[in-house]
Design a protein around this motif. Structure first.
Motif, short mmCIF file in Angstrom:
data_model
loop_
_atom_site.label_atom_id
_atom_site.label_comp_id
_atom_site.label_asym_id
_atom_site.label_seq_id
_atom_site.Cartn_x
_atom_site.Cartn_y
_atom_site.Cartn_z
N UNK A 440 0.84 -1.20 0.00
CA UNK A 440 0.00 0.00 0.00
C UNK A 440 0.87 1.25 0.00
N UNK A 441 0.30 2.34 -0.50
CA UNK A 441 1.02 3.60 -0.52
C UNK A 441 0.25 4.65 -1.29
N UNK A 442 0.80 5.85 -1.35
CA UNK A 442 0.21 6.86 -2.22
C UNK A 442 0.11 6.30 -3.63
N UNK A 443 1.12 5.53 -3.98
CA UNK A 443 1.09 4.75 -5.22
C UNK A 443 1.35 3.29 -4.84
N UNK A 444 0.49 2.41 -5.31
CA UNK A 444 0.49 1.01 -4.89
C UNK A 444 1.56 0.20 -5.59
N UNK A 445 2.19 -0.70 -4.85
CA UNK A 445 3.15 -1.62 -5.44
C UNK A 445 2.46 -2.64 -6.33
N UNK A 446 3.21 -3.19 -7.27
CA UNK A 446 2.66 -4.18 -8.19
C UNK A 446 2.35 -5.50 -7.50
N UNK A 447 1.39 -6.22 -8.05
CA UNK A 447 0.94 -7.49 -7.47
C UNK A 447 1.75 -8.66 -8.03
N UNK A 448 1.87 -9.70 -7.20
CA UNK A 448 2.50 -10.94 -7.62
C UNK A 448 1.54 -11.81 -8.41
N UNK A 449 2.05 -12.97 -8.86
CA UNK A 449 1.28 -13.91 -9.67
C UNK A 449 1.01 -15.19 -8.90
N UNK A 450 -0.07 -15.85 -9.25
CA UNK A 450 -0.36 -17.22 -8.79
C UNK A 450 -0.42 -18.13 -10.01
N UNK A 451 0.35 -19.22 -9.97
CA UNK A 451 0.29 -20.23 -11.03
C UNK A 451 0.17 -21.60 -10.36
N UNK A 452 -0.80 -22.37 -10.79
CA UNK A 452 -1.04 -23.70 -10.24
C UNK A 452 -0.80 -24.73 -11.35
N UNK A 453 0.18 -25.61 -11.13
CA UNK A 453 0.56 -26.61 -12.13
C UNK A 453 0.07 -27.99 -11.71
N UNK A 454 -0.43 -28.74 -12.68
CA UNK A 454 -0.79 -30.14 -12.45
C UNK A 454 0.02 -31.02 -13.41
N UNK A 455 0.66 -32.03 -12.85
CA UNK A 455 1.42 -32.96 -13.67
C UNK A 455 0.48 -33.97 -14.32
N UNK A 456 0.62 -34.17 -15.61
CA UNK A 456 -0.17 -35.17 -16.33
C UNK A 456 0.60 -36.47 -16.51
N UNK A 457 1.86 -36.47 -16.10
CA UNK A 457 2.69 -37.68 -16.08
C UNK A 457 3.71 -37.49 -14.96
N UNK A 458 4.28 -38.58 -14.50
CA UNK A 458 5.28 -38.49 -13.45
C UNK A 458 6.44 -37.60 -13.89
N UNK A 459 6.88 -36.73 -13.01
CA UNK A 459 7.99 -35.85 -13.34
C UNK A 459 8.58 -35.29 -12.05
N UNK A 460 9.61 -34.52 -12.19
CA UNK A 460 10.25 -33.85 -11.06
C UNK A 460 10.20 -32.34 -11.29
#
Length: 550
Positions: A440-460
Motif C-alpha cells: 500500500x502507498x500513495x502509489x500502490x506496489x505491483x501485485x504478484x502472480x499465482x500459477x497452479x501446475x498439475x502434472x499429467x505424467x510423473x515428473x520432477x
C-alpha cells in the motif's frame, strides 16, 4: 596502439555519421536476436526469448547489446577477454566460432547460458566480434553444492574452425545433454544468428569504410562515458548505504547483503559486502555483479545512455573475493539470478537516498524459476522445461507499480498456456494476479502472480524463488509487498526446493508483491475505489490501511 584507437585518431568524424553508424550497430544486434529466436527450436528461446546478442570491439569491449536480458551482459563481458587470453589472435581465421559457458574458464555466469562468439574479419584482420547467448534448458535434476554438479562446463574452445564444424567437440557436448535434439537445433540457430552479425557488420564496413566504422564505435564509447559522467555529476555528492536480507529454499535463514555507494564529482564507487560463498547455487561471479550494477546505475542515472562499455568507465565496483556476490571456484552459480535481483534492489535502496524522485520502491526482488523434467509417456524421451515467473514491480513517483512482470536483470516472456500444454505433460490450472499482494502507498506496489501446475505424467520439479521469508520494502512511507509462497497439493512434499510429482499431483506458486511509494494516506480516493472495484484490495484493507469507507 590498438586498431580501433588508431582508426579514431586518423579519421575525422561528424556527429551525424556517428549517430547513423550507432543506429546501424543497434539494428545489427536486434536483427541477429530476431534471427536467433525465429530459427530456434526450444520453447525457452522461440517463445520465452531467453537469449541475447551483442557486438564487441577487437579488445572485447561492448559496442552494442540488444534490448533483451541485462544479466546476459555478465557472460558477454567475460567471454571475449577469455578467448583472447586462451587463443592467439594470429591463429584465428574467418569462420572460427568459439563456444563457452563456464563461470570460471568460459567467461559465463551459469552453465545453461551457452555463448557463441565469432570474430569478424575485414581485409584479412579482425575488426570486431559478434556474440550471442542462448539459455539451454537442459541441465535439470542436479545438485548445487558446487559447480561440478551443475552441468557440462565448457571452456572457450572452437566449435567451428575456419568454417568447418568440429564434430568431435559437438558430439562431446551433446552426449552430456539430456535433450540433445533441442541443443543441436538451438546451437544451429545461434550459429545462423552469428552469420547474420558477421555479414551485416562487413556490409557496414563496405559502405562507410572500416576505419570510419571503428572510429565511430570508439566515439560511441566516449559518448556513453560523457553521458554517464554528466548524470553522476548532477547527483548530490555523498556516501549512501543500504542493506537487505536474502532468502532462498537452498539455504537456512536469511543472509545480509549490503552496498555502500560513494558519489564524488562525476564518478561513482559501489562496494558490496555479503557473507562467504555457500554450498548452494545462489553465488554470483564478479561479471554477474558487474552486469547487475551497470544495469541498475544506468537505469537511475540516465536510461538513455547507450548500452556499451563506455558507461562503465566512471564506475568502480568492488566486493570481497570468495563471497556470495563475488565467488570463486568451485562455488555453484546456477541460481545466481535470484541474488542478482536482490542486489539490484539493494543498489536501488542506496540511490533512493540520493535521488528519491528517480527511483521506484523495491520490486519483488526475485525471478521465480520452476524447472520440470521427466520422460514423455508416448516414447520415453527425456523432456526439460524451464518456467520463469514475474511478480510485482515497485511503485514509482506518480505511478502505481506494474503487476505480474519481470523486473531488473530478467526480461523473458511467459510461455503461452497453449504452447506449454501442447508440448509438455503439464496443465496450468490457475494463472492470476494475487489480490492484495502489492504494498500500500500513495502509489500502490505491483501485485504478484499465482500459477497452479498439475502434472499429467510423473515428473520432477525444482522451484528457485526468493522473498519467502522477507518482504519487498516500500519507499517514503510506502508499505512492503506480500511474501512469496509455495503451496504443495495433497501428497506433494517439497524437500527444500524440489519435489517428485505423480500424474495428477499439483502445486501452487505465488510470487512476491512489490513495495508501495509514499504514505497510504496520500492515495487518491478515486484510485482506492477503483482498487476495491477490481478486487485489488478488500474492504478491510481500504478501511484499515487507507481510511476509506465505501
Amino acid at each position: 596502439m590498438n586498431v580501433a584507437l588508431a582508426a579514431q585518431q586518423s579519421v575525422a568524424l561528424d556527429p551525424i555519421t556517428v549517430e547513423v553508424i550507432g543506429a546501424a550497430l543497434s539494428s545489427i544486434v536486434e536483427e541477429t536476436g530476431e534471427a536467433l529466436i525465429r530459427a530456434s527450436y526450444s520453447t525457452n528461446i522461440k517463445e520465452r526469448r531467453d537469449c541475447s546478442t551483442a557486438l564487441f570491439n577487437v579488445e572485447g569491449q561492448t559496442l552494442c547489446q540488444a534490448e533483451h536480458i541485462p544479466i546476459h551482459l555478465g557472460s558477454f563481458i567475460g567471454i571475449v577477454p577469455q578467448i583472447l587470453q586462451q587463443h592467439a589472435v594470429e591463429t584465428m581465421r574467418p569462420g572460427d566460432v568459439f563456444i563457452g559457458n563456464d563461470a570460471y574458464a568460459g567467461g559465463g555466469t551459469h552453465l545453461p547460458d551457452i555463448v557463441l562468439a565469432e570474430p569478424i574479419f575485414v581485409d584479412g584482420r579482425i575488426v570486431a566480434w559478434t556474440v550471442n547467448l542462448a539459455h539451454h534448458s537442459d541441465f535439470a535434476d542436479r545438485g548445487h553444492a558446487h559447480i561440478y554438479q551443475e552441468g557440462l562446463r565448457i571452456p572457450t574452445i572452437r566449435l567451428y574452425r575456419a568454417g568447418e564444424l568440429q564434430k568431435d567437440v559437438l558430439d562431446l557436448i551433446l552426449l552430456n545433454c539430456q535433450v540433445p535434439r533441442e541443443r543441436l537445433s538451438d546451437l544451429r540457430a545461434q550459429m545462423a544468428a552469428n552469420r547474420v552479425g558477421v555479414q551485416r557488420f562487413q556490409a557496414l564496413c563496405a559502405k562507410y569504410g572500416t576505419a570510419v566504422v571503428l572510429a565511430a564505435g570508439e566515439a560511441l564509447l566516449d559518448y556513453a562515458e560523457r553521458k554517464m559522467r554528466a548524470g553522476i555529476a548532477a547527483m548530490p555528492d555523498g556516501t549512501y548505504h543500504f542493506e537487505d536480507v536474502f532468502d532462498n529454499p537452498e539455504i537456512d535463514g536469511v543472509l545480509p547483503i549490503a552496498v555502500t555507494i560513494t558519489i564524488a564529482g562525476d564518478e561513482m564507487r559501489l562496494h558490496f559486502v555479503s557473507p562467504p560463498q555457500v554450498r548452494a547455487g545462489i553465488n554470483m561471479t564478479y561479471t554477474a555483479l558487474l552486469a547487475t550494477a551497470y544495469y541498475m546505475v544506468k537505469s537511475v542515472v540516465d536510461p538513455t545512455i547507450l548500452p556499451n562499455a563506455g558507461l562503465a568507465r566512471p564506475l568502480t565496483i568492488t566486493a570481497p573475493d570468495g563471497t556470495i556476490l563475488n565467488c570463486r571456484h568451485p562455488a555453484a552459480v546456477n541460481g545466481r539470478v535470484q541474488t542478482c535481483q536482490r542486489t539490484a534492489d539493494v543498489i536501488l535502496g542506496a540511490l533512493a537516498q540520493a535521488v528519491p524522485a528517480r527511483v521506484s520502491a523495491c520490486t519483488n526482488s526475485s525471478c521465480c524459476v520452476a524447472t520440470f523434467s521427466g520422460e514423455m509417456p508416448k516414447d520415453g524421451t527425456i523432456w526439460v522445461y524451464v518456467e520463469t515467473m514475474g511478480g510485482g514491480a515497485g511503485a514509482r513517483p506518480g505511478k502505481d507499480g506494474l503487476d505480474g512482470v519481470h523486473v531488473h536483470v530478467t526480461n523473458t516472456s511467459n510461455l503461452p498456456v497453449e504452447a506449454l500444454e501442447l508440448e509438455y505433460p503439464l496443465t496450468l490450472m490457475r494463472y492470476e494476479l494475487v489480490d492484495g499482494s502489492g504494498g500500500a502507498g500513495t502509489y500502490r506496489g505491483g501485485m504478484g502472480l499465482r500459477r497452479v501446475y498439475r502434472a499429467e505424467a510423473d515428473c520432477r520439479v525444482r522451484v528457485d524463488v526468493s522473498r519467502l521469508r522477507s518482504q519487498s520494502w516500500g519507499l517514503l512511507g510506502g508499505l512492503p509487498g506480500a511474501h512469496g509462497r509455495m503451496v504443495p497439493g495433497p501428497g506433494v512434499t517439497f524437500k527444500r526446493d524440489a519435489a517428485e510429482l505423480k500424474a495428477g499431483d499439483w502445486f501452487e506458486v505465488i510470487t512476491p508483491g512489490a513495495g508501495g511509494y509514499g504514505p497510504p494516506a496520500g492515495r487518491d480516493r478515486a484510485a482506492i475505489a477503483r482498487d476495491l472495484a477490481e478486487s485489488v484490495i478488500d474492504t478491510a484493507a481500504a478501511r484499515d490501511i487507507y481510511g476509506f469507507n465505501p
